[in-house]
Write a protein that holds these residues in place. Structure first.
Motif, PDB file in Angstrom:
ATOM      1  N   ARG A  47      67.228  49.344   0.314  1.00 57.06           N
ATOM      2  CA  ARG A  47      66.683  49.791   1.596  1.00 57.06           C
ATOM      3  C   ARG A  47      65.763  51.003   1.459  1.00 57.06           C
ATOM      4  O   ARG A  47      65.153  51.450   2.433  1.00 57.06           O
ATOM      5  N   ALA A  48      65.607  51.537   0.221  1.00 57.57           N
ATOM      6  CA  ALA A  48      64.874  52.808   0.050  1.00 57.57           C
ATOM      7  C   ALA A  48      63.474  52.759   0.649  1.00 57.57           C
ATOM      8  O   ALA A  48      63.033  53.682   1.335  1.00 57.57           O
ATOM      9  N   GLY A  49      62.766  51.656   0.406  1.00 58.38           N
ATOM     10  CA  GLY A  49      61.388  51.552   0.912  1.00 58.38           C
ATOM     11  C   GLY A  49      61.340  51.562   2.425  1.00 58.38           C
ATOM     12  O   GLY A  49      60.381  52.073   3.026  1.00 58.38           O
ATOM     13  N   LEU A  50      62.379  51.033   3.048  1.00 52.75           N
ATOM     14  CA  LEU A  50      62.420  50.937   4.508  1.00 52.75           C
ATOM     15  C   LEU A  50      62.820  52.257   5.147  1.00 52.75           C
ATOM     16  O   LEU A  50      62.532  52.526   6.301  1.00 52.75           O
ATOM     17  N   GLU A  51      63.530  53.094   4.355  1.00 54.91           N
ATOM     18  CA  GLU A  51      64.101  54.332   4.905  1.00 54.91           C
ATOM     19  C   GLU A  51      63.439  55.577   4.337  1.00 54.91           C
ATOM     20  O   GLU A  51      63.993  56.668   4.406  1.00 54.91           O
ATOM     21  N   GLY A  52      62.255  55.392   3.729  1.00 50.92           N
ATOM     22  CA  GLY A  52      61.514  56.560   3.230  1.00 50.92           C
ATOM     23  C   GLY A  52      62.226  57.286   2.115  1.00 50.92           C
ATOM     24  O   GLY A  52      62.098  58.502   1.948  1.00 50.92           O
ATOM     25  N   LYS A  53      63.006  56.548   1.296  1.00 48.58           N
ATOM     26  CA  LYS A  53      63.779  57.205   0.217  1.00 48.58           C
ATOM     27  C   LYS A  53      63.234  56.885  -1.170  1.00 48.58           C
ATOM     28  O   LYS A  53      63.930  57.072  -2.175  1.00 48.58           O
ATOM     29  N   LEU A  54      62.019  56.386  -1.262  1.00 40.15           N
ATOM     30  CA  LEU A  54      61.391  56.287  -2.586  1.00 40.15           C
ATOM     31  C   LEU A  54      60.756  57.639  -2.904  1.00 40.15           C
ATOM     32  O   LEU A  54      60.756  58.544  -2.072  1.00 40.15           O
ATOM     33  N   GLY A  55      60.238  57.770  -4.135  1.00 40.16           N
ATOM     34  CA  GLY A  55      59.540  59.012  -4.469  1.00 40.16           C
ATOM     35  C   GLY A  55      60.475  60.122  -4.912  1.00 40.16           C
ATOM     36  O   GLY A  55      61.671  59.920  -5.141  1.00 40.16           O
ATOM     37  N   ARG A  56      59.909  61.302  -5.009  1.00 40.47           N
ATOM     38  CA  ARG A  56      60.594  62.434  -5.636  1.00 40.47           C
ATOM     39  C   ARG A  56      61.170  63.407  -4.615  1.00 40.47           C
ATOM     40  O   ARG A  56      60.702  63.480  -3.481  1.00 40.47           O
ATOM     41  N   VAL A  60      63.474  69.520 -10.263  1.00 39.73           N
ATOM     42  CA  VAL A  60      63.504  69.129 -11.683  1.00 39.73           C
ATOM     43  C   VAL A  60      64.939  69.301 -12.162  1.00 39.73           C
ATOM     44  O   VAL A  60      65.582  70.318 -11.876  1.00 39.73           O
ATOM     45  N   ASN A  61      65.488  68.282 -12.862  1.00 44.73           N
ATOM     46  CA  ASN A  61      66.898  68.385 -13.271  1.00 44.73           C
ATOM     47  C   ASN A  61      67.036  69.100 -14.617  1.00 44.73           C
ATOM     48  O   ASN A  61      66.050  69.523 -15.223  1.00 44.73           O
ATOM     49  N   VAL A  62      68.280  69.175 -15.063  1.00 46.78           N
ATOM     50  CA  VAL A  62      68.578  69.912 -16.310  1.00 46.78           C
ATOM     51  C   VAL A  62      67.842  69.307 -17.492  1.00 46.78           C
ATOM     52  O   VAL A  62      67.603  69.942 -18.505  1.00 46.78           O
ATOM     53  N   GLN A  63      67.443  68.038 -17.346  1.00 44.78           N
ATOM     54  CA  GLN A  63      66.701  67.362 -18.422  1.00 44.78           C
ATOM     55  C   GLN A  63      65.230  67.768 -18.424  1.00 44.78           C
ATOM     56  O   GLN A  63      64.476  67.336 -19.280  1.00 44.78           O
ATOM     57  N   GLY A  64      64.836  68.532 -17.374  1.00 45.71           N
ATOM     58  CA  GLY A  64      63.414  68.866 -17.231  1.00 45.71           C
ATOM     59  C   GLY A  64      62.635  67.705 -16.648  1.00 45.71           C
ATOM     60  O   GLY A  64      61.412  67.649 -16.719  1.00 45.71           O
ATOM     61  N   GLU A  65      63.366  66.741 -16.045  1.00 47.65           N
ATOM     62  CA  GLU A  65      62.710  65.565 -15.462  1.00 47.65           C
ATOM     63  C   GLU A  65      62.648  65.685 -13.942  1.00 47.65           C
ATOM     64  O   GLU A  65      63.588  66.221 -13.327  1.00 47.65           O
ATOM     65  N   GLU A  66      61.578  65.176 -13.342  1.00 46.88           N
ATOM     66  CA  GLU A  66      61.460  65.195 -11.888  1.00 46.88           C
ATOM     67  C   GLU A  66      62.530  64.282 -11.294  1.00 46.88           C
ATOM     68  O   GLU A  66      62.715  63.159 -11.751  1.00 46.88           O
ATOM     69  N   VAL A  67      63.247  64.784 -10.309  1.00 47.27           N
ATOM     70  CA  VAL A  67      64.355  64.055  -9.699  1.00 47.27           C
ATOM     71  C   VAL A  67      63.819  63.135  -8.601  1.00 47.27           C
ATOM     72  O   VAL A  67      63.088  63.576  -7.714  1.00 47.27           O
ATOM     73  N   LYS A  68      64.155  61.845  -8.679  1.00 45.90           N
ATOM     74  CA  LYS A  68      63.797  60.916  -7.607  1.00 45.90           C
ATOM     75  C   LYS A  68      64.833  61.067  -6.487  1.00 45.90           C
ATOM     76  O   LYS A  68      65.999  61.405  -6.747  1.00 45.90           O
ATOM     77  N   LYS A  69      64.424  60.786  -5.254  1.00 45.67           N
ATOM     78  CA  LYS A  69      65.365  60.880  -4.135  1.00 45.67           C
ATOM     79  C   LYS A  69      66.611  60.030  -4.417  1.00 45.67           C
ATOM     80  O   LYS A  69      67.746  60.444  -4.161  1.00 45.67           O
ATOM     81  N   LEU A  70      66.406  58.855  -5.008  1.00 45.58           N
ATOM     82  CA  LEU A  70      67.558  57.968  -5.238  1.00 45.58           C
ATOM     83  C   LEU A  70      68.431  58.445  -6.394  1.00 45.58           C
ATOM     84  O   LEU A  70      69.614  58.112  -6.476  1.00 45.58           O
ATOM     85  N   ASP A  71      67.866  59.250  -7.317  1.00 46.08           N
ATOM     86  CA  ASP A  71      68.718  59.882  -8.349  1.00 46.08           C
ATOM     87  C   ASP A  71      69.754  60.763  -7.658  1.00 46.08           C
ATOM     88  O   ASP A  71      70.958  60.714  -7.937  1.00 46.08           O
ATOM     89  N   ALA A  72      69.262  61.616  -6.729  1.00 44.18           N
ATOM     90  CA  ALA A  72      70.142  62.569  -6.037  1.00 44.18           C
ATOM     91  C   ALA A  72      71.143  61.823  -5.158  1.00 44.18           C
ATOM     92  O   ALA A  72      72.344  62.124  -5.159  1.00 44.18           O
ATOM     93  N   ILE A  73      70.674  60.822  -4.426  1.00 39.63           N
ATOM     94  CA  ILE A  73      71.564  60.040  -3.542  1.00 39.63           C
ATOM     95  C   ILE A  73      72.648  59.341  -4.364  1.00 39.63           C
ATOM     96  O   ILE A  73      73.833  59.378  -4.032  1.00 39.63           O
ATOM     97  N   SER A  74      72.248  58.735  -5.478  1.00 41.43           N
ATOM     98  CA  SER A  74      73.236  58.011  -6.313  1.00 41.43           C
ATOM     99  C   SER A  74      74.282  58.965  -6.873  1.00 41.43           C
ATOM    100  O   SER A  74      75.470  58.652  -6.930  1.00 41.43           O
ATOM    101  N   ASN A  75      73.838  60.154  -7.275  1.00 37.68           N
ATOM    102  CA  ASN A  75      74.796  61.129  -7.797  1.00 37.68           C
ATOM    103  C   ASN A  75      75.764  61.581  -6.714  1.00 37.68           C
ATOM    104  O   ASN A  75      76.978  61.672  -6.933  1.00 37.68           O
ATOM    105  N   GLU A  76      75.243  61.802  -5.502  1.00 37.77           N
ATOM    106  CA  GLU A  76      76.109  62.220  -4.388  1.00 37.77           C
ATOM    107  C   GLU A  76      77.107  61.114  -4.023  1.00 37.77           C
ATOM    108  O   GLU A  76      78.268  61.383  -3.694  1.00 37.77           O
ATOM    109  N   ILE A  77      76.672  59.865  -4.134  1.00 36.83           N
ATOM    110  CA  ILE A  77      77.590  58.740  -3.855  1.00 36.83           C
ATOM    111  C   ILE A  77      78.770  58.787  -4.826  1.00 36.83           C
ATOM    112  O   ILE A  77      79.935  58.691  -4.433  1.00 36.83           O
ATOM    113  N   PHE A  78      78.485  59.010  -6.114  1.00 34.78           N
ATOM    114  CA  PHE A  78      79.584  59.088  -7.093  1.00 34.78           C
ATOM    115  C   PHE A  78      80.526  60.242  -6.761  1.00 34.78           C
ATOM    116  O   PHE A  78      81.753  60.088  -6.762  1.00 34.78           O
TER     117      PHE A  78
END
Ligand code: FBP
Length: 336
Positions: A47-56, A60-78
């Motif tokens: 549903r990310a595309g429908l709910e404006g949850k694609l993109g960054r 930047v996370n501990v890896q020095g990588e740009e965090v995608k919105k769904l990275d953060a959402i998936s981590n919060e779900i866990f």
């Protein structure tokens, strides 16, 4: 044959039946929570595309990588899904610098769980396959509060590991140290059904998967390995080339069809890109239990004791003959 059930074997009953010998049922509870988190992440991705949850997110996370919105959402779900049950004392995540220990009675929670909540997130904005990888350890001393030491382990100590693959179908693949089993999500009822019992990696055929655009970053030995696979000159024979850009998707294809996935070390980054504890080690356990192997180029991944939470490792993962061939070529007297 069942008339209405998609398949006779439901994941939650299968976990309990497989675990009945162990008795406590706690590991089954954890696996069911992982499949719950997986169903929630699958829905968020869908549903990310429908709910404006694609993109960054702009972080930047501990890896020095740009965090995608769904990275953060998936981590919060866990973090939310595991907060409600006492069997898991804490989590470690690619998206969190420190371990996340639940503030409750320290003598509960015999286990810890490490995860990459959304692997291959670079594929999200182009509707490519992505996944989740998880790894479970029994705590060193359940009488004491969980500490970092409970997470810095050797992959061979894992009590369970596996992944979810969010592709055309959503799959759940795991092992508890025995056979590897795969389940497919029936979205209409929100349940996983056993569709791939006792998976074994085929010894021949399959593909080699590596990001060949990184060739300029490798030393000559690594270039020789990839060139040999590309030209079909390995002792295993010819392999097609495939690279999805999501470790879980590239590994699942390897598990089903054979071949090898490689993310080698680089001259400027000898440990490469992938993380030992929540990417390489769980998939290494799956590979071993499916008759394959995982190496950092010289050592078995499962033998490597972690010294830091986000440490990286080179990864050669797949059919035993293919990984052995990559190791042989890496250490051959002189690159051909
Ligand atoms: P994350 O997306 O969780 O950081 O995982 C790393 C990863 O995306 C793997 O899934 C994938 O195999 C690899 O990096 C792709 O890296 P590259 O774009 O350098 O080939």
């Amino acid at each position: 044959m069942a008339k209405y059930l998609s398949h006779p074997t439901l994941a939650d009953q299968f976990f309990r039946d497989q675990g009945s010998a162990r008795g406590s049922g706690e590991l089954s509870t954890i696996l069911n929570r992982v499949t719950l988190a997986g169903r929630m992440i699958a829905n968020a991705v869908l549903r990310a595309g429908l709910e404006g949850k694609l993109g960054r997110t702009g972080d930047v996370n501990v890896q020095g990588e740009e965090v995608k919105k769904l990275d953060a959402i998936s981590n919060e779900i866990f973090e939310e899904v595991f907060d409600g049950i006492p069997v898991v004392a804490g989590l470690a995540s690619e998206e969190r610098e420190e371990v996340h220990v639940y503030a409750r009675d320290a003598t509960r929670g015999k286990y810890v769980l490490l995860h990459d909540p959304l692997d291959g997130s670079g594929n999200l904005d182009v509707n490519g396959s992505v996944g989740t990888i998880f790894s479970i350890y029994r705590r060193l001393d359940p009488e004491q509060p969980a500490t970092l030491a409970d997470f810095l382990r050797r992959g061979s100590e894992q009590v369970a590991a596996g992944y979810l693959l969010y592709g055309p179908a959503t799959l759940f693949v795991y092992t508890c140290g025995g056979p590897v089993h795969g389940f497919t999500l029936d979205r209409s009822v929100g349940a996983f059904f056993l569709t791939h019992p006792q998976i074994q990696i085929p010894s021949g055929g399959g593909t080699y998967a590596v990001n060949e655009a990184n060739e300029r970053l490798w030393d000559e030995r690594t270039r020789a390995v990839v060139r040999t696979f590309r030209e079909g000159r390995t002792v295993c024979g010819r392999r097609g080339a495939r690279y999805v850009g999501a470790l879980v998707a590239d590994f699942h294809r390897t598990l089903m069809q054979g071949g090898i996935y490689m993310y080698p070390g680089e001259v400027e980054r000898p440990a490469g890109k992938l993380r030992l504890l929540y990417e390489a080690a769980p998939l290494a356990l799956i590979a071993r239990q499916a008759g394959g192997h995982a190496s950092d180029g010289s050592r078995a991944i499962l033998d490597v004791a972690a010294t830091s939470l986000h440490q990286r490792t080179p990864l050669f993962l797949g059919a035993r003959a293919d990984v052995a061939e990559a190791e042989r070529l890496l250490w051959a007297e002189r690159p051909d």
